[in-house]
Design a protein around this motif. Sequence first.
Motif, PDB file in Angstrom:
ATOM      1  N   GLU A 282      -2.267  -5.825  -2.523  1.00 12.41           N
ATOM      2  CA  GLU A 282      -2.994  -6.089  -1.282  1.00 12.41           C
ATOM      3  C   GLU A 282      -4.245  -6.933  -1.502  1.00 12.41           C
ATOM      4  OE1 GLU A 282      -3.928  -2.623   0.921  1.00 12.41           O
ATOM      5  OE2 GLU A 282      -1.877  -1.852   0.930  1.00 12.41           O
ATOM      6  N   ALA A 317       7.846  -8.087  -1.055  1.00 15.62           N
ATOM      7  CA  ALA A 317       7.912  -7.807   0.380  1.00 15.62           C
ATOM      8  C   ALA A 317       6.687  -7.030   0.837  1.00 15.62           C
ATOM      9  CB  ALA A 317       9.183  -7.023   0.697  1.00 15.62           C
ATOM     10  N   TYR A 318       6.215  -6.119  -0.005  1.00 17.36           N
ATOM     11  CA  TYR A 318       5.015  -5.357   0.351  1.00 17.36           C
ATOM     12  C   TYR A 318       3.808  -6.282   0.456  1.00 17.36           C
ATOM     13  CZ  TYR A 318       1.477  -1.697   0.335  1.00 17.36           C
ATOM     14  OH  TYR A 318       0.431  -0.885   0.672  1.00 17.36           O
ATOM     15  N   THR A 321       3.766  -8.301   3.597  1.00 21.34           N
ATOM     16  CA  THR A 321       3.424  -7.527   4.782  1.00 21.34           C
ATOM     17  C   THR A 321       1.938  -7.243   4.873  1.00 21.34           C
ATOM     18  OG1 THR A 321       5.591  -6.458   4.773  1.00 21.34           O
ATOM     19  CG2 THR A 321       3.850  -5.366   6.021  1.00 21.34           C
ATOM     20  N   PHE A 322       1.341  -6.853   3.738  1.00 21.22           N
ATOM     21  CA  PHE A 322      -0.026  -6.348   3.767  1.00 21.22           C
ATOM     22  C   PHE A 322      -1.040  -7.222   3.062  1.00 21.22           C
ATOM     23  CE2 PHE A 322       2.510  -2.345   4.063  1.00 21.22           C
ATOM     24  CZ  PHE A 322       2.150  -2.054   5.370  1.00 21.22           C
ATOM     25  N   PRO A 333       0.931  -9.332   8.904  1.00 19.88           N
ATOM     26  CA  PRO A 333       1.931  -8.790   9.801  1.00 19.88           C
ATOM     27  C   PRO A 333       2.212  -7.339   9.491  1.00 19.88           C
ATOM     28  CG  PRO A 333       2.910 -10.329   8.234  1.00 19.88           C
ATOM     29  CD  PRO A 333       1.435 -10.430   8.088  1.00 19.88           C
ATOM     30  N   ALA A 335       4.157  -3.569   9.499  1.00 18.07           N
ATOM     31  CA  ALA A 335       5.514  -3.116   9.269  1.00 18.07           C
ATOM     32  C   ALA A 335       6.100  -2.491  10.517  1.00 18.07           C
ATOM     33  CB  ALA A 335       5.519  -2.105   8.122  1.00 18.07           C
ATOM     34  N   THR A 339      10.677  -0.077   9.571  1.00 19.69           N
ATOM     35  CA  THR A 339      10.804  -1.209   8.676  1.00 19.69           C
ATOM     36  C   THR A 339      11.048  -0.795   7.245  1.00 19.69           C
ATOM     37  OG1 THR A 339       8.454  -1.231   8.201  1.00 19.69           O
ATOM     38  CG2 THR A 339       9.192  -2.551  10.068  1.00 19.69           C
ATOM     39  N   VAL A 341       8.690   0.047   5.230  1.00 21.34           N
ATOM     40  CA  VAL A 341       7.487  -0.157   4.448  1.00 21.34           C
ATOM     41  C   VAL A 341       6.658   1.103   4.502  1.00 21.34           C
ATOM     42  CG1 VAL A 341       5.365  -1.475   4.225  1.00 21.34           C
ATOM     43  CG2 VAL A 341       7.459  -2.627   4.860  1.00 21.34           C
TER      44      VAL A 341
END
Length: 356
Positions: A282, A317-318, A321-322, A333, A335, A339, A341
């Motif tokens: 993150e 993918a994580y 997303t974050f 964006p 989850a 989803t 996540v």
Amino acid sequence: MSARAAGRRHVVAVLVRDGVLPMELGLVHQLLGTARSPSGDVLYDVRTCAPSPGRIRTDADFPIYAEHGLDVVAAADTVLVIASHESDEGLAPGGLDAALASALRQVRGRVASICTGSFVLAAAGLLDGRRATTHWMSADLFARTFPAVTVDADVLYVDEGEVLTSAGEAAGIDLCLHLIRSDHGAAVAAEVARRTVVPPHREGGQAQYIQRPVPEPQLTSTSAARSWALPRLSEQLTLADLAAVESMSVRTFSRRFREETGLTPMQWLTQRRVDRARELLESTDHTIDRVATEAGFGTGASLRQHFALGVGVSPGAYRATFRGLGAGSGLGPGAGPGTGVGPGTGPGTHSATART
């Protein structure tokens, strides 16, 4: 369409009934109601709802007032059903009030329960064929009453995607932090936890609630070993290393560690490393291999394997997303429900660490 995609706050309907436990209602409002984006935006619109709006009795010597009704429940993004010991344990399959059952079945987002609120979800048929948990004192009754549900009484909460259940009252804290973490990332959840003065990931096992003799004074805990390991996650720690911190044999240390946390030492270590990998994904631009090294997994392949088991998605993918949540550059964006996540329920994930 998710609330964020629609440009509005995520609506959380907290369903209360006569006999509601005030602590559970308060913790939902405290945790979800105070969640903020890095830029300070309120993330959840938390609304207290009841089958019939108005004055609601609690299990204390004061009532509460629920302004909203079942229409808000049916339209909410997330519904949280909290316990009422007056009625929950008496529910049977199909025995829920028809209007309430209909409203819960109409929810297009996710539905969750705290403590014996799981009886409500089961009576509405939302847990059939699923894994679920409830308060440990009610687990046997729950299993007998709802044989179509697989009861796991040894976890803090169970995430089945669209339906989540949690254990006793304090496990509601863990569930709420899990929802925040799934929606907005580890950094936002950690900030809520810091503000509320609770740990982002709580340890402790059901073993703490099993009656047993008081330990002899010379018996020590394993907390020092955990404290010692946390700043050394990047190192190749062994079971013998951890046991040595407590001056115990490996066998004794392993037994006491499991009694205190509900996990083996290596399961606990893997969970903490997954947590560290989340933070790095993150908040940094590190390559996957570097994240793996700093989190203690050694190789990118090992990180991907453990991350997929623990979180349900790949590290890439994580991050997609974050990305940026930890650095305060604004929300990526989300989850949203369904989803995948967020922590999963597979082996070694913190959602299955222990019971409250």
